[in-house]
Design a protein around this motif. Structure first.
Motif, PDB file in Angstrom:
ATOM      1  N   GLN A  69      -6.758 -14.022  -7.504  1.00 46.44           N
ATOM      2  CA  GLN A  69      -5.915 -13.705  -8.651  1.00 46.44           C
ATOM      3  C   GLN A  69      -4.456 -13.484  -8.257  1.00 46.44           C
ATOM      4  O   GLN A  69      -3.628 -13.190  -9.110  1.00 46.44           O
ATOM      5  CB  GLN A  69      -6.446 -12.456  -9.354  1.00 46.44           C
ATOM      6  N   GLY A  70      -4.163 -13.582  -6.951  1.00 47.11           N
ATOM      7  CA  GLY A  70      -2.780 -13.458  -6.501  1.00 47.11           C
ATOM      8  C   GLY A  70      -2.410 -12.114  -5.921  1.00 47.11           C
ATOM      9  O   GLY A  70      -1.259 -11.888  -5.562  1.00 47.11           O
ATOM     10  N   PHE A  71      -3.392 -11.177  -5.812  1.00 46.71           N
ATOM     11  CA  PHE A  71      -3.093  -9.867  -5.243  1.00 46.71           C
ATOM     12  C   PHE A  71      -3.188  -9.912  -3.714  1.00 46.71           C
ATOM     13  O   PHE A  71      -3.955 -10.694  -3.145  1.00 46.71           O
ATOM     14  CB  PHE A  71      -4.069  -8.804  -5.778  1.00 46.71           C
ATOM     15  N   ASN A  72      -2.445  -9.028  -3.069  1.00 46.55           N
ATOM     16  CA  ASN A  72      -2.495  -8.891  -1.612  1.00 46.55           C
ATOM     17  C   ASN A  72      -3.577  -7.870  -1.257  1.00 46.55           C
ATOM     18  O   ASN A  72      -3.318  -6.838  -0.624  1.00 46.55           O
ATOM     19  CB  ASN A  72      -1.125  -8.447  -1.078  1.00 46.55           C
ATOM     20  N   ALA A  73      -4.796  -8.153  -1.680  1.00 50.68           N
ATOM     21  CA  ALA A  73      -5.904  -7.191  -1.569  1.00 50.68           C
ATOM     22  C   ALA A  73      -6.409  -7.097  -0.136  1.00 50.68           C
ATOM     23  O   ALA A  73      -6.347  -8.041   0.642  1.00 50.68           O
ATOM     24  CB  ALA A  73      -7.048  -7.604  -2.497  1.00 50.68           C
ATOM     25  N   ARG A  74      -6.956  -5.917   0.184  1.00 49.79           N
ATOM     26  CA  ARG A  74      -7.539  -5.692   1.507  1.00 49.79           C
ATOM     27  C   ARG A  74      -8.358  -4.414   1.495  1.00 49.79           C
ATOM     28  O   ARG A  74      -8.303  -3.632   0.533  1.00 49.79           O
ATOM     29  CB  ARG A  74      -6.439  -5.571   2.576  1.00 49.79           C
ATOM     30  N   LYS A  75      -9.131  -4.224   2.567  1.00 46.42           N
ATOM     31  CA  LYS A  75      -9.873  -2.987   2.764  1.00 46.42           C
ATOM     32  C   LYS A  75      -9.027  -2.039   3.601  1.00 46.42           C
ATOM     33  O   LYS A  75      -8.386  -2.455   4.556  1.00 46.42           O
ATOM     34  CB  LYS A  75     -11.207  -3.261   3.459  1.00 46.42           C
ATOM     35  N   ILE A  76      -9.067  -0.746   3.247  1.00 46.66           N
ATOM     36  CA  ILE A  76      -8.263   0.236   3.996  1.00 46.66           C
ATOM     37  C   ILE A  76      -9.138   1.274   4.684  1.00 46.66           C
ATOM     38  O   ILE A  76      -8.670   2.349   5.039  1.00 46.66           O
ATOM     39  CB  ILE A  76      -7.234   0.924   3.077  1.00 46.66           C
ATOM     40  N   GLY A  77     -10.421   0.961   4.858  1.00 46.67           N
ATOM     41  CA  GLY A  77     -11.280   1.882   5.604  1.00 46.67           C
ATOM     42  C   GLY A  77     -12.235   2.648   4.716  1.00 46.67           C
ATOM     43  O   GLY A  77     -12.353   2.407   3.518  1.00 46.67           O
ATOM     44  N   VAL A  78     -12.905   3.598   5.336  1.00 43.38           N
ATOM     45  CA  VAL A  78     -13.960   4.383   4.677  1.00 43.38           C
ATOM     46  C   VAL A  78     -13.454   5.806   4.470  1.00 43.38           C
ATOM     47  O   VAL A  78     -12.874   6.420   5.374  1.00 43.38           O
ATOM     48  CB  VAL A  78     -15.235   4.398   5.535  1.00 43.38           C
ATOM     49  N   ASN A  79     -13.672   6.343   3.231  1.00 44.80           N
ATOM     50  CA  ASN A  79     -13.284   7.729   2.997  1.00 44.80           C
ATOM     51  C   ASN A  79     -14.368   8.672   3.505  1.00 44.80           C
ATOM     52  O   ASN A  79     -15.381   8.239   4.062  1.00 44.80           O
ATOM     53  CB  ASN A  79     -12.999   7.971   1.499  1.00 44.80           C
ATOM     54  N   LYS A  80     -14.163   9.981   3.327  1.00 43.28           N
ATOM     55  CA  LYS A  80     -15.087  10.946   3.921  1.00 43.28           C
ATOM     56  C   LYS A  80     -16.457  10.955   3.241  1.00 43.28           C
ATOM     57  O   LYS A  80     -17.377  11.587   3.743  1.00 43.28           O
ATOM     58  CB  LYS A  80     -14.475  12.343   3.873  1.00 43.28           C
ATOM     59  N   TYR A  81     -16.597  10.246   2.122  1.00 42.72           N
ATOM     60  CA  TYR A  81     -17.901  10.134   1.463  1.00 42.72           C
ATOM     61  C   TYR A  81     -18.640   8.865   1.864  1.00 42.72           C
ATOM     62  O   TYR A  81     -19.686   8.545   1.305  1.00 42.72           O
ATOM     63  CB  TYR A  81     -17.730  10.173  -0.060  1.00 42.72           C
ATOM     64  N   GLY A  82     -18.092   8.111   2.820  1.00 44.04           N
ATOM     65  CA  GLY A  82     -18.769   6.897   3.288  1.00 44.04           C
ATOM     66  C   GLY A  82     -18.568   5.702   2.393  1.00 44.04           C
ATOM     67  O   GLY A  82     -19.309   4.728   2.483  1.00 44.04           O
ATOM     68  N   LEU A  83     -17.569   5.732   1.518  1.00 45.59           N
ATOM     69  CA  LEU A  83     -17.315   4.627   0.596  1.00 45.59           C
ATOM     70  C   LEU A  83     -16.165   3.765   1.123  1.00 45.59           C
ATOM     71  O   LEU A  83     -15.126   4.280   1.553  1.00 45.59           O
ATOM     72  CB  LEU A  83     -16.956   5.164  -0.795  1.00 45.59           C
ATOM     73  N   HIS A  84     -16.362   2.441   1.078  1.00 46.72           N
ATOM     74  CA  HIS A  84     -15.347   1.494   1.534  1.00 46.72           C
ATOM     75  C   HIS A  84     -14.328   1.271   0.418  1.00 46.72           C
ATOM     76  O   HIS A  84     -14.680   0.870  -0.691  1.00 46.72           O
ATOM     77  CB  HIS A  84     -16.007   0.159   1.920  1.00 46.72           C
ATOM     78  N   GLN A  85     -13.047   1.514   0.708  1.00 44.26           N
ATOM     79  CA  GLN A  85     -12.010   1.437  -0.313  1.00 44.26           C
ATOM     80  C   GLN A  85     -11.290   0.094  -0.268  1.00 44.26           C
ATOM     81  O   GLN A  85     -10.996  -0.437   0.799  1.00 44.26           O
ATOM     82  CB  GLN A  85     -10.997   2.569  -0.109  1.00 44.26           C
ATOM     83  N   VAL A  86     -11.015  -0.444  -1.471  1.00 52.35           N
ATOM     84  CA  VAL A  86     -10.304  -1.724  -1.619  1.00 52.35           C
ATOM     85  C   VAL A  86      -9.030  -1.468  -2.412  1.00 52.35           C
ATOM     86  O   VAL A  86      -9.049  -0.757  -3.428  1.00 52.35           O
ATOM     87  CB  VAL A  86     -11.188  -2.766  -2.342  1.00 52.35           C
ATOM     88  N   VAL A  87      -7.907  -2.041  -1.963  1.00 58.30           N
ATOM     89  CA  VAL A  87      -6.636  -1.862  -2.658  1.00 58.30           C
ATOM     90  C   VAL A  87      -6.125  -3.197  -3.177  1.00 58.30           C
ATOM     91  O   VAL A  87      -6.404  -4.260  -2.616  1.00 58.30           O
ATOM     92  CB  VAL A  87      -5.576  -1.231  -1.735  1.00 58.30           C
ATOM     93  N   TYR A  88      -5.387  -3.135  -4.295  1.00 58.98           N
ATOM     94  CA  TYR A  88      -4.700  -4.323  -4.792  1.00 58.98           C
ATOM     95  C   TYR A  88      -3.551  -4.692  -3.853  1.00 58.98           C
ATOM     96  O   TYR A  88      -3.359  -5.847  -3.505  1.00 58.98           O
ATOM     97  CB  TYR A  88      -4.138  -4.059  -6.188  1.00 58.98           C
ATOM     98  N   ASP A  89      -2.796  -3.673  -3.452  1.00 62.85           N
ATOM     99  CA  ASP A  89      -1.660  -3.883  -2.552  1.00 62.85           C
ATOM    100  C   ASP A  89      -1.147  -2.512  -2.123  1.00 62.85           C
ATOM    101  O   ASP A  89      -1.546  -1.472  -2.672  1.00 62.85           O
ATOM    102  CB  ASP A  89      -0.548  -4.669  -3.269  1.00 62.85           C
ATOM    103  N   SER A  90      -0.262  -2.501  -1.115  1.00 62.92           N
ATOM    104  CA  SER A  90       0.366  -1.270  -0.636  1.00 62.92           C
ATOM    105  C   SER A  90       1.883  -1.407  -0.778  1.00 62.92           C
ATOM    106  O   SER A  90       2.430  -2.503  -0.638  1.00 62.92           O
ATOM    107  CB  SER A  90      -0.014  -1.015   0.823  1.00 62.92           C
ATOM    108  N   TYR A  91       2.545  -0.267  -1.037  1.00 70.22           N
ATOM    109  CA  TYR A  91       3.984  -0.273  -1.285  1.00 70.22           C
ATOM    110  C   TYR A  91       4.661   0.839  -0.489  1.00 70.22           C
ATOM    111  O   TYR A  91       4.081   1.914  -0.276  1.00 70.22           O
ATOM    112  CB  TYR A  91       4.270  -0.073  -2.786  1.00 70.22           C
ATOM    113  N   GLU A  92       5.885   0.561  -0.071  1.00 71.36           N
ATOM    114  CA  GLU A  92       6.682   1.578   0.596  1.00 71.36           C
ATOM    115  C   GLU A  92       7.428   2.448  -0.410  1.00 71.36           C
ATOM    116  O   GLU A  92       7.674   3.617  -0.164  1.00 71.36           O
ATOM    117  CB  GLU A  92       7.703   0.912   1.534  1.00 71.36           C
TER     118      GLU A  92
END
Length: 312
Positions: free
Chosen positions: A261-284
């Motif tokens: 769909q054109g997003f710069n999506a990626r995985k950013i790791g696992v949170n403390k509940y063991g869930l894998h997080q996915v982001v649309y994009d990251s910004y400064e």
């Protein structure tokens, strides 16, 4: 102006969001709990309440609206004021006001505002992705270890007088108990021996494999030309969360779909509940992040939210 959307955004990060000249929405952390009668587990959450006495403007809501809509602070205040006038007018006319994702407002007989929170969203970011769960009750059996309990279980049709004349029955019961304990201990010792053997064998196999790898020599007569890849590492502390998943394969599918769909999506790791997080994009930049969040909520995912975290 959809004032409730901005209030909802702020409730994820703040414990108090004041609507000038109207009241304040407050959040309080509630621990996880269990309903013993229904065997239902409820995750921790933020409980929402409303206080009509807190009306003094702290600038939080107006500044946020000004940042998102790229308008002056004074215009943002004017928009809030118009919306508040509209809400009060509806309440006076005995109409209940439904604020999406937050709750329902109404006037009681004393002219005071009552608030009934909705439970569709959990504003506690630490519990993102967790939902209530029903588990069947666990039945536990109690085992009595006294020798007399064995005599009660075994159907022995003897009278107390005969029991005195036949003491060997008591010794037999003791023997049965002793055999059971020795069998349990023997089984435990055997399992420990097997685990110890497996560990030694695994360490030996790893050592041999490492030795063979060190001795191996690879000669390539016609090496391929070197290829230089330029990898751009995503940077920024503002991450727009698309979702969190227990199974990592589901993350890969979501990432592929979002990239298509054109997003710069990626995985950013696992949170403390063991869930894998996915982001649309990251910004400064904070403003860029919330502008993108607003677009994503309108066109793709109304439940998207911003995680502020510096990733390693």
């Amino acid at each position: 102006m959809q004032l409730e959307n901005y209030i909802s955004d702020l409730l994820y990060r703040y414990e108090c969001v004041v609507v000038p000249e109207f009241g304040a929405f407050l959040t309080q952390r509630v621990s996880a709990k269990i309903n013993a009668s229904s065997n239902t587990f409820y995750p921790p959450k933020k409980a929402i309440s409303f206080n009509e006495q807190i009306q003094q403007n702290d600038g939080l809501l107006a500044h946020y609206i000004a940042d998102v809509e790229k308008i002056p602070f004074e215009i943002a205040l004017e928009k809030i004021k118009k919306r508040v006038v509209s809400i009060k007018s509806q309440l006076v006319e005995k109409e209940s006001i439904s604020l999406e994702k937050i709750g329902q407002l109404a006037l009681n007989e004393d002219g005071k505002i009552t608030f009934e929170p909705f439970n569709q969203l959990n504003y506690l970011t630490d519990a993102f992705g967790l939902s209530q769960m029903v588990s069947p009750a666990i039945a536990r059996e109690e085992y009595k270890r006294e020798v007399e309990s064995i005599e009660k279980v075994i159907p022995l049709t003897i009278t107390p007088e005969k029991r005195k004349s036949r003491p060997y029955l008591r010794y037999a019961a003791v023997a049965v108990l002793a055999l059971g304990i020795s069998g349990f201990l023997g089984s435990k010792y055997y399992v420990n021996e097997v685990e110890s053997h497996n560990q030694i064998a695994q360490e030996s196999a790893n050592s041999q494999l490492e030795h063979k790898i060190q001795e191996a020599t690879f000669v390539i007569e016609n090496p391929l030309p070197a290829v230089n890849l330029i990898v751009t590492k995503p940077v920024g502390s503002y991450h727009i969360i698309a979702g969190a998943f227990r199974v990592e394969e589901n993350c890969d599918k979501i990432v592929s779909n979002l990239k298509a769909q054109g997003f710069n999506a990626r995985k950013i790791g696992v949170n403390k509940y063991g869930l894998h997080q996915v982001v649309y994009d990251s910004y400064e930049n904070r403003e860029d992040a919330f502008k993108a969040l607003n677009d994503i909520r309108k066109n793709n995912n109304p439940d998207a939210w911003v995680l502020i975290k510096t990733l390693e």
